[in-house]
Motif scaffolding. Sequence first.
Motif, short mmCIF file in Angstrom:
data_model
loop_
_atom_site.label_atom_id
_atom_site.label_comp_id
_atom_site.label_asym_id
_atom_site.label_seq_id
_atom_site.Cartn_x
_atom_site.Cartn_y
_atom_site.Cartn_z
N GLN A 226 -4.59 5.95 5.80
CA GLN A 226 -6.15 5.84 6.09
C GLN A 226 -6.50 4.34 6.75
OE1 GLN A 226 -7.82 5.66 2.19
NE2 GLN A 226 -9.83 6.08 2.84
N LEU A 227 -5.64 3.38 6.45
CA LEU A 227 -6.14 1.97 7.08
C LEU A 227 -5.78 2.12 8.59
CD1 LEU A 227 -6.84 -0.85 6.99
CD2 LEU A 227 -4.23 -1.36 6.44
N PRO B 18 0.83 -1.20 0.08
CA PRO B 18 -0.10 0.08 0.07
C PRO B 18 0.68 1.21 -0.14
CG PRO B 18 -0.11 -1.03 2.16
CD PRO B 18 0.63 -2.15 1.29
N SER B 19 0.77 2.41 -0.72
CA SER B 19 1.12 3.49 -0.55
C SER B 19 1.00 3.98 0.84
CB SER B 19 0.29 4.55 -1.66
OG SER B 19 -0.78 5.01 -1.27
N GLN B 20 1.59 5.16 1.14
CA GLN B 20 1.65 5.90 2.57
C GLN B 20 0.17 6.40 2.80
OE1 GLN B 20 4.61 9.04 3.00
NE2 GLN B 20 4.27 9.26 5.30
#
Length: 66
Positions: free
Chosen positions: A35-36, A28-30
């Motif tokens: 967000q997660l 995943p991107s930063q």
Amino acid sequence: MARKEKFTNAPVLFVKQGIQFIHKCKKPSQKEYLQLVRAVGIGFLMMGVVGYLIKLIHIPIRYLIV
């Protein structure tokens, strides 16, 4: 004979699908990661508040019953 082939093909199919899944996964991107983390943190906080409220309601009721 067809039943035996079905049992021998199941593990092979499982491994092939697993390999395909691993190849489709990506890091995943930063932005996605933050967000997660934010969503999980809010979930933990909400569950904590709900548990605390249930405990606050439960304590007086327990002493009224006993």
